[in-house]
Design a protein around this motif. Sequence first.
Motif: not given
Length: 277
Positions: A8, A81, A56-57, A51, A83, A59, A32
């Motif tokens: 991430t 959230r 991939v994710e 996306r 992360h 936010d 991500h």
Amino acid sequence: MGVWSGITALVTGASKGIGEAYARELARRGAHLVLVARSGEALERIAEEIRAEHGVEVDTLALDLSADDGVPRLVAELDRRGHAVDLLINNAGAGAVGPFLDSAVERHVASVELNVVALMRLSHVLGGRMAARGSGGIVNIASTAAFQPMPYQATYAASKAFVLSFTEAFAAELRGSGVRVMAAHPGATATGFFDDTTVTMNPALADPPARVAARTLDAYAKGAVNAYPGRPLMRVTTWTARFLPRSAVTRLAGRLNKALGHHRARHLDAPSASARA
Ligand SMILES: NC(=O)c1ccc[n+]([C@@H]2O[C@H](COP(=O)([O-])OP(=O)(O)OC[C@H]3O[C@@H](n4cnc5c(N)ncnc54)[C@H](OP(=O)(O)O)[C@@H]3O)[C@@H](O)[C@H]2O)c1
């Protein structure tokens, strides 16, 4: 791809320019993303495209990192959230151009709050978490401007000198901890950095953001402490301060910025000198 796949990465200043390019390049490599900037709509548009393209994710978090509560709000939102950030790209940056006295002091202060204070705060809180778990990385985007004083971009260059010095020292402190810290020094890059000013960037002399992003990540993967992701000439400009007295280097940088018209530059949302008189 091994370093990137499934991690991430938090990218600040991801709504355009080099930050958007970091986001796209990280996603291409399998990371991500959490994307941060003030322009929520632009972040969402980019997130949607990433996306769809890379699966991939992604936010997004719209907030002002130069505000007093910017970093605390960001960290609280990351926690809410769920992360855990493996890679922090401290990219968001801004700077006044033109004579120091011609810009409102608030513009200089806001750029230091963003380029220096927010970067330092984020490095402290997320770097602390990374050090506690023995893994992670931080990439701080400085500039070739970090290597010498720059008349007509005095505050900007000084803020980037902080990023350079801070990052090298922090990287040394964390050596062997499992946390890697790197500074990246793009030269002129074709972004909207000067969009709200009278300065125009010569596209022929500016590097494409996508290339700058890819080269930064390649240097990080190799374990560099400093990365020079621009064209080779950009790196050469950083050597002058090693060989010439500081007074000569400052004069040279001032002459170069004058040749680029920066001594007459102003921000378009600021009153002109004649209007102020
Ligand atoms: N372009 C160059 O020639 C060059 C050369 C060397 C180094 N750099 C460095 O590279 C980094 C990116 O520059 P760039 O050229 O891509 O600039 P840019 O196109 O102006 O993008 C700056 C990014 O930072 C975000 N940002 C600005 N103020 C913010 C704030 N207060 N809070 C949160 N986000 C903020 C902007 O989004 P919002 O406006 O939506 O907040 C945008 O996403 C900067 O650190 C810059 O100093 C640029």
